[in-house]
Scaffold this motif. Structure first.
Motif, PDB file in Angstrom:
ATOM      1  N   GLY A 231       9.079  17.763  13.530  1.00 52.99           N
ATOM      2  CA  GLY A 231       8.896  16.398  13.979  1.00 52.99           C
ATOM      3  C   GLY A 231       8.286  15.505  12.925  1.00 52.99           C
ATOM      4  N   THR A 232       8.058  14.276  13.332  1.00 51.57           N
ATOM      5  CA  THR A 232       7.409  13.298  12.471  1.00 51.57           C
ATOM      6  C   THR A 232       6.352  12.551  13.263  1.00 51.57           C
ATOM      7  OG1 THR A 232       8.960  11.516  13.008  1.00 51.57           O
ATOM      8  CG2 THR A 232       9.492  12.885  11.098  1.00 51.57           C
ATOM      9  N   ILE A 233       5.316  12.165  12.551  1.00 52.68           N
ATOM     10  CA  ILE A 233       4.365  11.191  13.068  1.00 52.68           C
ATOM     11  C   ILE A 233       4.469  10.009  12.115  1.00 52.68           C
ATOM     12  CG2 ILE A 233       1.957  10.621  13.553  1.00 52.68           C
ATOM     13  CD1 ILE A 233       1.461  13.647  13.879  1.00 52.68           C
ATOM     14  N   ALA A 234       4.817   8.858  12.648  1.00 52.21           N
ATOM     15  CA  ALA A 234       4.888   7.634  11.852  1.00 52.21           C
ATOM     16  C   ALA A 234       3.767   6.712  12.310  1.00 52.21           C
ATOM     17  CB  ALA A 234       6.245   6.958  12.036  1.00 52.21           C
ATOM     18  N   ILE A 235       3.004   6.195  11.352  1.00 53.61           N
ATOM     19  CA  ILE A 235       1.908   5.292  11.695  1.00 53.61           C
ATOM     20  C   ILE A 235       1.909   4.077  10.774  1.00 53.61           C
ATOM     21  CG2 ILE A 235       0.374   7.039  12.688  1.00 53.61           C
ATOM     22  CD1 ILE A 235      -1.166   7.045  10.020  1.00 53.61           C
ATOM     23  N   ILE A 236       1.470   2.982  11.312  1.00 55.66           N
ATOM     24  CA  ILE A 236       1.166   1.787  10.529  1.00 55.66           C
ATOM     25  C   ILE A 236      -0.307   1.517  10.768  1.00 55.66           C
ATOM     26  CG2 ILE A 236       1.529  -0.694  10.258  1.00 55.66           C
ATOM     27  CD1 ILE A 236       4.430  -0.228  11.103  1.00 55.66           C
ATOM     28  N   TYR A 237      -1.035   1.346   9.690  1.00 50.83           N
ATOM     29  CA  TYR A 237      -2.467   1.101   9.835  1.00 50.83           C
ATOM     30  C   TYR A 237      -2.959   0.098   8.808  1.00 50.83           C
ATOM     31  CZ  TYR A 237      -3.127   4.443   5.981  1.00 50.83           C
ATOM     32  OH  TYR A 237      -3.086   5.091   4.777  1.00 50.83           O
ATOM     33  N   GLU A 238      -4.111  -0.470   9.113  1.00 56.76           N
ATOM     34  CA  GLU A 238      -4.745  -1.434   8.227  1.00 56.76           C
ATOM     35  C   GLU A 238      -5.497  -0.691   7.133  1.00 56.76           C
ATOM     36  OE1 GLU A 238      -6.818  -4.835  10.137  1.00 56.76           O
ATOM     37  OE2 GLU A 238      -6.288  -3.759  11.977  1.00 56.76           O
ATOM     38  N   ASN A 239      -5.091  -0.915   5.877  1.00 59.64           N
ATOM     39  CA  ASN A 239      -5.787  -0.219   4.790  1.00 59.64           C
ATOM     40  C   ASN A 239      -7.111  -0.877   4.453  1.00 59.64           C
ATOM     41  OD1 ASN A 239      -5.188  -2.424   3.145  1.00 59.64           O
ATOM     42  ND2 ASN A 239      -3.484  -1.416   2.142  1.00 59.64           N
ATOM     43  N   THR A 240      -7.385  -2.035   5.062  1.00 53.66           N
ATOM     44  CA  THR A 240      -8.656  -2.713   4.804  1.00 53.66           C
ATOM     45  C   THR A 240      -9.755  -2.259   5.753  1.00 53.66           C
ATOM     46  OG1 THR A 240      -7.965  -4.535   6.235  1.00 53.66           O
ATOM     47  CG2 THR A 240      -7.546  -4.770   3.866  1.00 53.66           C
ATOM     48  N   LYS A 241      -9.386  -1.499   6.794  1.00 48.66           N
ATOM     49  CA  LYS A 241     -10.409  -0.985   7.702  1.00 48.66           C
ATOM     50  C   LYS A 241     -11.252   0.037   6.961  1.00 48.66           C
ATOM     51  CE  LYS A 241      -9.678  -2.852  11.742  1.00 48.66           C
ATOM     52  NZ  LYS A 241     -10.630  -3.708  12.365  1.00 48.66           N
ATOM     53  N   ARG A 242     -12.541  -0.098   7.051  1.00 40.35           N
ATOM     54  CA  ARG A 242     -13.464   0.792   6.358  1.00 40.35           C
ATOM     55  C   ARG A 242     -13.252   2.237   6.799  1.00 40.35           C
ATOM     56  NH1 ARG A 242     -19.028   1.965   7.470  1.00 40.35           N
ATOM     57  NH2 ARG A 242     -19.948   2.781   5.594  1.00 40.35           N
ATOM     58  N   ASP A 243     -13.153   3.102   5.847  1.00 42.93           N
ATOM     59  CA  ASP A 243     -13.063   4.540   6.069  1.00 42.93           C
ATOM     60  C   ASP A 243     -11.764   5.016   6.738  1.00 42.93           C
ATOM     61  OD1 ASP A 243     -15.569   4.885   4.902  1.00 42.93           O
ATOM     62  OD2 ASP A 243     -16.600   4.712   6.821  1.00 42.93           O
ATOM     63  N   ILE A 244     -10.720   4.175   6.798  1.00 45.01           N
ATOM     64  CA  ILE A 244      -9.477   4.646   7.397  1.00 45.01           C
ATOM     65  C   ILE A 244      -8.899   5.803   6.589  1.00 45.01           C
ATOM     66  CG2 ILE A 244      -7.941   2.971   6.293  1.00 45.01           C
ATOM     67  CD1 ILE A 244      -7.542   4.326   9.863  1.00 45.01           C
ATOM     68  N   SER A 245      -9.003   5.748   5.267  1.00 51.18           N
ATOM     69  CA  SER A 245      -8.487   6.852   4.450  1.00 51.18           C
ATOM     70  C   SER A 245      -9.238   8.136   4.747  1.00 51.18           C
ATOM     71  CB  SER A 245      -8.592   6.516   2.967  1.00 51.18           C
ATOM     72  OG  SER A 245      -7.772   5.428   2.661  1.00 51.18           O
TER      73      SER A 245
END
Length: 139
Positions: A59-73
């Protein structure tokens, strides 16, 4: 649970509400409430489908996220706990604030579901989608 209707207040960004209003108008809903009820039913149905992911899956998990949110990485490091499922991933920056990531998976459906749920509930995730295919035997 009673059969009556309850009023519920939610907070939404203006842009999201505007987009939703356009959607319900195009779809012909009689009201925002009817559109929201349908969206909730769809979400519940999707969650029930996820509960039936058992056995061997790809399967796949596809996500779109804000890279400016603190600590998302750092938060996406949840993937490291499931590295035995992950075969590959693609990470694309688009716009100034957003990233698109697709994670390719192979393994236990139950564990794939747990990884998807852990990722979709992280702060900063805008959209997430799990897609799976059942395999009778390993390819």
């Amino acid at each position: 649970m009673g059969k009556g209707l309850l009023n519920v207040g939610i907070s939404l960004p203006d842009a999201l509400l505007d987009e939703f209003d356009e959607f319900i108008e195009k779809r012909g809903y009689s009201s925002r409430s009817e559109g929201i009820r349908n969206a909730i039913r769809s979400y519940i149905s999707y969650y029930e489908w996820m509960g039936n992911i058992k056995g061997h899956f790809i399967g796949t998990i596809a996500i779109i996220y804000e890279n400016t949110k603190r600590d998302i990485s750092d938060a996406l490091d949840v993937q490291h706990h499931y590295s035995h499922l992950i075969r590959s991933s693609v990470h694309i920056y688009f716009g100034q604030d957003d990233c698109f990531e697709v994670v390719l998976l192979d393994g236990s459906g139950e564990e794939i579901k747990k990884l998807a749920e852990a990722m979709m509930t992280l702060k900063g995730i805008k959209i997430s989608k799990l897609t799976t295919l059942a395999l009778k035997e390993k390819i």
